[in-house]
Design a protein around this motif. Structure first.
Motif, PDB file in Angstrom:
ATOM      1  N   PHE A 208     -68.712  -2.442  17.257  1.00  0.00           N
ATOM      2  CA  PHE A 208     -68.088  -2.961  18.463  1.00  0.00           C
ATOM      3  C   PHE A 208     -67.352  -4.408  17.940  1.00  0.00           C
ATOM      4  CE2 PHE A 208     -72.299  -1.729  20.835  1.00  0.00           C
ATOM      5  CZ  PHE A 208     -71.617  -1.018  21.717  1.00  0.00           C
ATOM      6  N   PRO A 209     -65.772  -4.139  18.276  1.00  0.00           N
ATOM      7  CA  PRO A 209     -65.225  -5.213  18.135  1.00  0.00           C
ATOM      8  C   PRO A 209     -65.300  -6.538  19.571  1.00  0.00           C
ATOM      9  CG  PRO A 209     -63.639  -3.459  19.435  1.00  0.00           C
ATOM     10  CD  PRO A 209     -65.376  -2.824  19.784  1.00  0.00           C
TER      11      PRO A 209
ATOM     12  N   PRO B 266     -65.117 -15.668  24.634  1.00  0.00           N
ATOM     13  CA  PRO B 266     -65.337 -14.335  23.981  1.00  0.00           C
ATOM     14  C   PRO B 266     -66.522 -13.771  23.366  1.00  0.00           C
ATOM     15  CG  PRO B 266     -63.639 -15.497  24.181  1.00  0.00           C
ATOM     16  CD  PRO B 266     -63.928 -16.348  24.202  1.00  0.00           C
ATOM     17  N   LEU B 267     -66.568 -12.564  22.723  1.00  0.00           N
ATOM     18  CA  LEU B 267     -67.340 -12.229  22.432  1.00  0.00           C
ATOM     19  C   LEU B 267     -67.612 -11.611  21.050  1.00  0.00           C
ATOM     20  CD1 LEU B 267     -69.642 -10.121  24.668  1.00  0.00           C
ATOM     21  CD2 LEU B 267     -70.072 -11.541  24.492  1.00  0.00           C
TER      22      LEU B 267
END
Length: 204
Positions: free
Chosen positions: A42-43, A35-36
């Motif tokens: 950005f979420p 995941p980022l």
């Protein structure tokens, strides 16, 4: 149904604790891509693709009048695991005259399961330590343990967990916090209310 509701209506008695017991399976999932993390503008972003990593089983023993619960994670579900859970409950309540056990109609949730994995005399003694109160078929919602599953799913398991160890860490933190706050259930459904609301199921 009325046997369950009358059980819930009893005042607290340390010599006869009421335990709502249930189990369910949980699928272990892992990320295919990491995941980022969130950054300004950005979420956090998680790829929809995932990898299956097997399943584990949860047992919950919930005492609604004290707001205490125990959630145990096992690799399998079966008669042996069920017998081990009841042995643990007996050890947890050594001073109780009788432990009232509210549980559903799953085939393993019966005294017969104990005889398949314990010597007959030990199985008989363990069986007699409990008062068995079963919910009706297709009415497991009468078991207050179902409310604990709902809270656990919303508050703890709404994420991908890839191993039994990761699940145990998350559940331990959730259980410790919930027990420290002694979260109880405000149960409102009584026998008189059931007779009124479900009157069509009673003789005229």
């Amino acid at each position: 149904m009325e046997a369950v509701l009358d059980t819930y209506a009893q005042p607290y008695d340390a010599s006869r604790p009421v335990i709502c017991f249930d189990e369910k399976s949980y699928q272990l999932l892992d990320h295919v891509r990491e995941p980022l993390p969130p950054v300004p503008g950005f979420p956090a972003r998680v790829d929809h693709e995932y990898k299956r990593c097997g399943t584990v089983n949860f047992f919950v023993a919930f005492e609604p009048l004290t707001g205490q619960r125990t959630v145990t994670v096992t690799e399998r579900r079966g008669n042996a695991e069920f017998a081990a859970q009841l042995q643990s409950l007996e050890v947890h309540y050594p001073e109780a005259e009788k432990i009232t056990l509210v549980l559903d109609q799953l085939s393993t949730h019966s005294p017969a399961a104990l005889y398949q994995h314990l010597p007959a005399e030990e199985a008989r003694q363990l069986t007699r330590r409990f008062e068995w109160v079963h919910t009706p078929k297709h009415a497991s919602w009468l078991n207050m343990a179902e409310l604990e599953w709902s809270a656990l799913q919303r508050q703890c398991l709404g994420q991908r967990l890839a191993s039994k160890e990761a699940v145990e860490r998350e559940i331990h933190a959730w259980e410790t916090d919930r027990n420290a706050r002694a979260v109880r259930v405000n149960w409102q459904f009584s026998t008189p209310a059931a007779r009124e609301k479900l009157g069509r199921h009673y003789p005229a």
